[in-house]
Enzyme design. Structure first.
Site, PDB file in Angstrom:
ATOM      1  N   GLY A  56      68.823  50.345 135.147  1.00 39.01           N
ATOM      2  CA  GLY A  56      69.023  50.561 133.888  1.00 39.01           C
ATOM      3  C   GLY A  56      70.574  49.853 133.436  1.00 39.01           C
ATOM      4  CD  GLN A  61      76.326  54.185 124.411  1.00 39.14           C
ATOM      5  OE1 GLN A  61      75.572  55.352 124.558  1.00 39.14           O
ATOM      6  NE2 GLN A  61      77.323  54.494 123.413  1.00 39.14           N
ATOM      7  CG  ASP A  96      67.632  46.983 131.968  1.00 39.79           C
ATOM      8  OD1 ASP A  96      68.801  47.708 131.692  1.00 39.79           O
ATOM      9  OD2 ASP A  96      66.398  47.353 131.265  1.00 39.79           O
ATOM     10  CB  ILE A  97      62.642  46.935 131.869  1.00 44.05           C
ATOM     11  CG1 ILE A  97      61.462  46.671 131.644  1.00 44.05           C
ATOM     12  CG2 ILE A  97      63.525  47.093 130.316  1.00 44.05           C
ATOM     13  CD1 ILE A  97      60.226  47.614 132.636  1.00 44.05           C
ATOM     14  NE  ARG A  98      62.500  43.542 127.424  1.00 46.96           N
ATOM     15  CZ  ARG A  98      62.524  44.758 127.152  1.00 46.96           C
ATOM     16  NH1 ARG A  98      63.528  45.538 126.833  1.00 46.96           N
ATOM     17  NH2 ARG A  98      61.178  45.599 127.468  1.00 46.96           N
ATOM     18  CG  ASP A 148      58.205  49.061 135.092  1.00 49.59           C
ATOM     19  OD1 ASP A 148      58.829  50.203 135.256  1.00 49.59           O
ATOM     20  OD2 ASP A 148      57.257  48.984 134.801  1.00 49.59           O
ATOM     21  CE1 TYR A 174      67.573  61.389 127.813  1.00 50.77           C
ATOM     22  CE2 TYR A 174      68.920  62.911 126.009  1.00 50.77           C
ATOM     23  CZ  TYR A 174      68.692  61.768 127.006  1.00 50.77           C
ATOM     24  OH  TYR A 174      70.117  61.476 127.590  1.00 50.77           O
ATOM     25  CE  LYS A 218      68.411  62.114 131.101  1.00 55.82           C
ATOM     26  NZ  LYS A 218      68.469  61.354 132.072  1.00 55.82           N
ATOM     27  CB  ILE A 261      78.367  57.625 125.828  1.00 53.72           C
ATOM     28  CG1 ILE A 261      78.008  58.838 126.805  1.00 53.72           C
ATOM     29  CG2 ILE A 261      79.591  57.038 126.160  1.00 53.72           C
ATOM     30  CD1 ILE A 261      79.038  59.872 127.234  1.00 53.72           C
TER      31      ILE A 261
HETATM   32  C1  AKB Z   1      71.169  61.078 122.564  1.00 51.30           C
HETATM   33  O1  AKB Z   1      71.534  61.284 121.555  1.00 51.30           O
HETATM   34  O2  AKB Z   1      70.065  61.213 122.824  1.00 51.30           O
HETATM   35  C2  AKB Z   1      71.970  60.827 123.752  1.00 51.30           C
HETATM   36  C3  AKB Z   1      72.366  61.957 124.419  1.00 51.30           C
HETATM   37  C4  AKB Z   1      73.172  63.012 123.949  1.00 51.30           C
HETATM   38  O3  AKB Z   1      71.908  62.303 125.616  1.00 51.30           O
HETATM   39  N1  AKB Z   1      73.214  60.126 123.531  1.00 51.30           N
END
Ligand code: AKB
Length: 319
Positions: free
Chosen positions: A11, A15, A37-39, A53, A142, A146, A172
């Site tokens: 990856g 960013q 990375d994927i591309r 991938d 997400y 995590k 970030i």
């Molecule tokens: C998001 O906004 O999804 C990310 C994070 C806080 O992990 N920047």
């Protein structure tokens, strides 16, 4: 390749990946760090690159063998906002990708960096000075991936001795690269709009306070954790990291000191619900105590640095 640090970044065009890959190359040597990375990137930096991938475990295995890799920085993930458009796809990328990396690490005795996020927190978490050990009931796919990912990292450490290290990144902010698919992305775009003299329409309410961190601090902290002696790394799920906390109205007020005519409107969308489920500020005492973490940038210092770098960037691209 030098024997000590033979690094694979998964990856690398994202960013954080773009900036972290450059920092790793500056520190350990360009040829020591294989970007994947994927591309391919639009303007690829010098150094080894392979298309990968992360769901393709055989391709990952081949790269580890070809380059004699001993560390992986696994940054490929679908972030909070984008993940909500296709939760099962986001789960597959985030979890299967991590499993492929952890399995490879177990087989080849690799050291691993896994980025977690403040997205592990949810409405049942204390919102201010969120402690290291606390309720984690996230509302996004997400965040769920995590939380699970952190637990799997700890499992691989405890059961197989895999040296996996992790931090919970806040939003970030950096001038070097653009974020994509996150809820905190507005805090990068706002600077670009101001420097270009454009109107900014914010997708969060002006009073939405979120934890944030300047890119330079994020990179310094990541490298410090990865270089810390193993006995100092006492948390094998993921460390809380804090830099600053601010609202859209506060960052706009800071930017307006440089651009008094900056015009902003607010039009909260589906990302408001995600932001409202997260905490507002983070207690990072464990990272400070265990391996000496300390952020350098606050909102005024970050704003000055962002604006001066972006002014240089846009002046150059207009020539
Ligand atoms: C998001 O906004 O999804 C990310 C994070 C806080 O992990 N920047």
């Amino acid at each position: 390749m030098n024997v000590n640090n033979r690094i694979l970044v998964v990856g690398a065009n994202g960013q954080i990946g773009l900036v972290l890959t450059a920092a790793l190359r500056a520190r350990y040597g360009t040829d020591q760090v294989v970007a994947t990375d994927i591309r391919p990137a639009t303007n690829p930096p010098a150094g080894p690159f392979a298309v990968l991938d992360v769901l393709d475990s055989q391709a990952l295995e081949q790269l580890i063998q070809d380059y004699n890799i001993n560390q992986i920085y696994h940054l490929a993930a679908i972030l909070s906002a984008r993940g909500e458009s296709d939760p099962r796809w986001a789960w597959q990328i985030n979890m299967e990708g991590l499993f492929n990396v952890l399995e490879a690490a177990r087989l080849h005795k690799l050291k691993v960096f896994f980025p977690s996020s403040i997205a592990v927190f949810g409405p049942s978490t204390p919102r201010d000075h969120t402690p290291q050990h606390t309720a984690m009931e996230p509302t996004t796919v997400y965040g769920i991936s995590k939380v699970a990912g952190e637990q799997w990292c700890q499992y691989y450490f405890q059961r197989y001795g895999v040296d996996v290290r992790s931090v919970r990144y806040p939003g970030i902010i950096g001038y070097q690269s653009m974020p994509g698919g996150g809820t905190t992305d507005y805090a990068v775009e706002v600077y670009h709009r101001a420097v270009k003299g454009e109107h900014f329409n914010c997708f969060l309410r002006p009073d939405t306070r979120l934890p944030m961190l300047y890119m330079d601090d994020a990179i310094a902290g990541t490298l410090a954790l990865m270089e810390a002696p193993p006995e100092q790394v006492k948390i094998r799920t993921s460390y809380n990291l804090a830099g600053m906390s601010f609202t859209p109205a506060e960052v706009v007020a800071e930017i307006t000191k440089y651009f008094p005519d900056f015009s902003v409107s607010y039009q909260p969308d589906y990302r408001q619900r995600i932001a409202d489920s997260w905490t507002q500020s983070i207690d990072d005492g464990d990272a400070r105590r265990d391996w000496g973490w300390q952020a350098r940038f606050d909102l005024p210092a970050m704003t000055q640095d962002m604006i001066s770098h972006l002014q240089q960037y846009y002046a150059l691209t207009q020539v």
